[in-house]
Design a protein around this motif. Structure first.
Motif, short mmCIF file in Angstrom:
data_model
loop_
_atom_site.label_atom_id
_atom_site.label_comp_id
_atom_site.label_asym_id
_atom_site.label_seq_id
_atom_site.Cartn_x
_atom_site.Cartn_y
_atom_site.Cartn_z
N PRO A 184 -5.11 1.81 10.04
CA PRO A 184 -6.55 1.21 9.39
C PRO A 184 -7.50 2.39 9.35
CG PRO A 184 -6.37 0.25 11.48
CD PRO A 184 -4.85 1.01 11.20
N LYS A 185 -8.42 2.52 8.25
CA LYS A 185 -9.35 3.48 8.02
C LYS A 185 -10.79 2.55 8.09
CE LYS A 185 -9.18 6.60 5.00
NZ LYS A 185 -9.11 7.35 3.68
N ASN A 186 -11.71 3.38 8.11
CA ASN A 186 -13.21 2.78 7.90
C ASN A 186 -13.85 2.75 6.83
OD1 ASN A 186 -13.18 2.23 11.09
ND2 ASN A 186 -14.00 4.07 11.47
N THR A 187 -13.11 3.64 5.69
CA THR A 187 -13.39 3.66 4.52
C THR A 187 -12.43 3.30 3.50
OG1 THR A 187 -12.85 6.20 4.56
CG2 THR A 187 -15.03 5.68 5.32
N PRO A 188 -12.67 3.17 2.27
CA PRO A 188 -11.76 2.83 1.18
C PRO A 188 -10.60 4.07 1.25
CG PRO A 188 -13.63 2.15 0.20
CD PRO A 188 -13.95 2.88 1.57
N TRP A 200 -9.02 1.95 2.99
CA TRP A 200 -8.68 1.00 4.25
C TRP A 200 -7.50 1.22 4.99
CZ3 TRP A 200 -13.45 0.17 4.64
CH2 TRP A 200 -14.32 -0.48 3.68
N PHE A 201 -6.60 2.15 4.29
CA PHE A 201 -5.34 2.31 5.32
C PHE A 201 -4.94 3.92 4.93
CE2 PHE A 201 -4.45 -2.10 4.20
CZ PHE A 201 -4.30 -2.57 5.62
N ARG A 202 -4.09 4.29 5.89
CA ARG A 202 -3.69 5.94 5.75
C ARG A 202 -2.13 5.88 6.11
NH1 ARG A 202 -7.30 9.52 8.78
NH2 ARG A 202 -8.11 10.00 6.91
N ILE A 203 -1.27 6.40 5.36
CA ILE A 203 0.13 6.67 5.61
C ILE A 203 0.17 7.80 6.51
CG2 ILE A 203 2.23 7.09 5.01
CD1 ILE A 203 1.55 5.98 2.49
N PHE A 221 0.73 -1.04 -0.13
CA PHE A 221 0.14 -0.08 -0.06
C PHE A 221 0.82 1.37 0.23
CE2 PHE A 221 -1.81 3.37 2.71
CZ PHE A 221 -3.06 3.63 1.70
N VAL A 222 2.04 1.16 0.79
CA VAL A 222 2.89 2.59 0.80
C VAL A 222 3.64 2.52 -0.54
CG1 VAL A 222 4.97 3.34 1.91
CG2 VAL A 222 3.28 2.11 3.26
#
Length: 265
Positions: A161-165, A167-170, A132-133
């Protein structure tokens, strides 16, 4: 607790339980009705004139650094009652002096992003997060969110993690860097403000701006402190990064100027 106690019993078998058999829309609307019944709304005109804000709210203005485009800046200058500090950020990018000299710092990324640790294969390495990164970095380079170069400070990268697409955050783990910058505080709305905004049968909605901090660029001398390392190469964010102490403050102050104008309409 007082708001939770106002909800009808059928909306949960316990005060924290979610009843999956209840229609979510009916649950939310009923909860709002219960809440509004506790207060006495004051009628106010709710017709907003969007004309002066059309250019400010156009999608391109919310791209990376979109806040500083010449035609956007001109419209910000025409906003009545706009904070001088916010207008300075819009015109000249965000800048702030550290409270003490920032030394050179170089921290390793989070354990889940390091394939090799102490010369051995890292069992905590997460291939999904690492992929993802890499994907997100390519996108950020194309959108000029990040630039390649040797920064003064290299903060560790992490993925949450995130609750919305998607789904991840850097985020940059800037705990060490944050100690060199002031703590700015601001007041938020509370129930006293909402009492004058809510009216019977009003609907509520949530607006989630994707990568919202990226609309405001950081001054080049400040951006050199927002560095990170990935796969042997050094990069730095040219906008407000997630993890920097003052990013939420700056973004909220910018958006508040628009909210202030809408409430006066």
């Amino acid at each position: 607790a007082s708001v939770r106690a106002a909800f009808p019993p059928e909306f949960g078998r316990s005060e924290y339980a979610w009843d999956a058999e209840v229609d979510p829309i009916r649950w939310v609307l009923s909860a709002v009705d219960c809440f509004i019944s506790l207060i006495e709304p004051v009628p106010i005109p709710m017709c907003l004139d969007w004309t002066p804000f059309t250019c400010i709210l156009e999608p391109t203005s919310w791209a990376c650094g979109g806040l500083h485009r010449p035609h956007i800046v001109q419209h910000w200058r025409e906003l009545k009652g706009c904070s001088k500090r916010v207008l300075r950020w819009v015109e000249h990018k965000f800048d702030v002096a550290p409270i003490k000299e920032v030394p050179q710092l170089h921290k390793k990324n989070a354990v889940c992003l390091r394939e090799i640790k102490h010369g051995k294969k890292n069992p905590a390495y997460d291939e999904e997060k690492a992929a993802f990164v890499s994907k997100k970095l390519k996108k950020d380079v194309a959108q000029q969110v990040v630039f390649q170069g040797k920064p003064l400070v290299v903060s560790p990268l992490n993925v949450v993690p995130k609750n919305t697409p998607p789904w991840f955050r850097i985020i940059g783990n800037m705990m060490d860097l944050n100690e060199y910058f002031p703590r700015w505080r601001m007041k938020f709305d509370d129930l006293r403000s909402y009492r004058h905004l809510f009216r019977p049968n009003h609907f509520m909605f949530n607006l989630d701006q994707h990568a919202a901090y990226h609309v405001c660029l950081a001054h080049p001398r400040l951006a050199r402190l927002f560095g990170f390392e990935w796969e042997g190469q050094f990069w730095y964010w040219r906008c407000l990064p997630f993890g920097f102490r003052l990013s939420p403050f700056v973004f909220c102050k910018i958006v508040r100027q628009l909210v202030k104008m809408w409430r006066r309409s």
